[in-house]
Design an enzyme around this catalytic site. Structure first.
Site, PDB file in Angstrom:
ATOM      1  N   LEU A  90      67.879  98.538  80.690  1.00 54.48           N
ATOM      2  CA  LEU A  90      67.163  99.987  82.013  1.00 54.48           C
ATOM      3  C   LEU A  90      66.240 100.762  81.490  1.00 54.48           C
ATOM      4  O   LEU A  90      66.283 100.712  79.888  1.00 54.48           O
ATOM      5  CB  LEU A  90      69.227 100.322  82.321  1.00 54.48           C
ATOM      6  N   ASP A  91      65.890 101.315  82.242  1.00 59.52           N
ATOM      7  CA  ASP A  91      64.610 102.707  81.906  1.00 59.52           C
ATOM      8  C   ASP A  91      65.389 103.697  81.658  1.00 59.52           C
ATOM      9  O   ASP A  91      66.983 103.524  81.887  1.00 59.52           O
ATOM     10  CB  ASP A  91      63.985 102.780  83.051  1.00 59.52           C
ATOM     11  N   LYS A  92      64.952 104.744  80.521  1.00 58.19           N
ATOM     12  CA  LYS A  92      66.061 105.686  79.853  1.00 58.19           C
ATOM     13  C   LYS A  92      66.321 106.384  80.787  1.00 58.19           C
ATOM     14  O   LYS A  92      67.988 106.439  80.522  1.00 58.19           O
ATOM     15  CB  LYS A  92      64.546 106.235  78.728  1.00 58.19           C
ATOM     16  N   THR A 106      67.837 105.758  84.424  1.00 58.34           N
ATOM     17  CA  THR A 106      68.398 105.312  84.481  1.00 58.34           C
ATOM     18  C   THR A 106      68.892 105.038  84.179  1.00 58.34           C
ATOM     19  O   THR A 106      70.091 104.219  83.063  1.00 58.34           O
ATOM     20  CB  THR A 106      68.426 103.566  85.053  1.00 58.34           C
ATOM     21  N   ARG A 124      61.360 101.285  91.834  1.00 58.96           N
ATOM     22  CA  ARG A 124      60.313 102.488  91.562  1.00 58.96           C
ATOM     23  C   ARG A 124      59.215 102.472  91.993  1.00 58.96           C
ATOM     24  O   ARG A 124      58.542 103.317  92.961  1.00 58.96           O
ATOM     25  CB  ARG A 124      60.545 103.502  89.768  1.00 58.96           C
TER      26      ARG A 124
END
Length: 239
Positions: free
Chosen positions: A53-55, A57, A153
């Protein structure tokens, strides 16, 4: 770690975490800060990356504990047999109750580290539902049918409703109570307003897959406090 890890499921073969926002899933190239994987390695000894996961998120993320489980789980992600559901707050009022964004995504030709909708990109599909609509924001559910970098996004920017607080694909601005509450006043001894939300408004809510024994697993991560508080204020103010 500031707070103990919230383990959603642990077996001999895997561990699932409700990742807090602001924590890297896996180490970055510079090894600039401890990641979730680092913490798990310290705890379990051997840990294998299945997805990330993105940092900024929050939400459900799964790691394998051994090579056979890693192969089995990774194959599911690659063959798209997993089901991934996200919630997110986006800018603007979304009028479509539901829809599908089917636009290829690739690296931005001029901006390093950024992705964009581009004709020669990889096929990328995001299904969405608008759960609640406010005048300035919309609360969404996303189901991603492919797993591209920054997919939700990028697709929401392309759709004209970027994720709230997104510094790369939106305006990056925090959500302030003063912007949604008509008669807002700072407390007597408060010099500066604290944002309701000042990180990417995206949460990996649910993940469905089967474990190495073939058992169907459904994991759900409760909404974090910052997103809950923001939603409550939006509902309360009727905006």
């Amino acid at each position: 770690m500031k707070h103990p890890l919230e383990i959603l499921l642990e077996t001999d073969d895997l561990v699932a975490i409700n990742k807090p926002a602001g924590l890297l899933s896996i180490p970055d190239r510079e090894q600039s800060e401890p990641s979730l994987k680092d913490h798990l390695l310290n705890r379990f000894g051997s840990i294998y990356t299945v997805h990330r996961l993105d940092k900024e998120t929050s939400g459900v993320i799964v790691f394998a504990k051994n090579e056979s489980s890693h192969r089995y789980l990774s194959q599911q992600f690659e063959s798209r047999t997993t089901e991934k559901f996200y919630n997110g707050l986006v800018l603007g009022k979304v009028y479509d109750e539901e829809g599908v964004i089917d636009e290829p995504i690739g690296e931005h030709p001029a901006k390093k580290g950024l992705m964009t909708v581009v004709r020669k990109g990889k096929p990328s599909v995001t299904a969405f539902r608008c759960l609640q609509s406010f005048s300035m924001y919309s609360w969404m559910e996303f189901k991603i049918l492919t797993g591209r970098t920054h997919q939700i996004r990028v697709h929401m920017k392309h759709y004209g409703h970027p994720i709230v607080c997104d510094p790369l694909y939106g305006d990056g601005k925090p959500v302030l109570l003063s912007s949604i509450k008509k008669k807002f006043k700072l407390g007597k001894d408060v010099l500066e307003e604290k944002p309701l939300l000042n990180r990417l408004a995206l949460h990996a809510r649910e993940l469905r897959f089967s474990d190495i024994q073939g058992k169907q697993i459904i994991l759900e991560a409760p909404l974090p406090k910052d997103l809950r508080a923001t939603l409550q204020q939006l509902e309360k103010q009727g905006v």
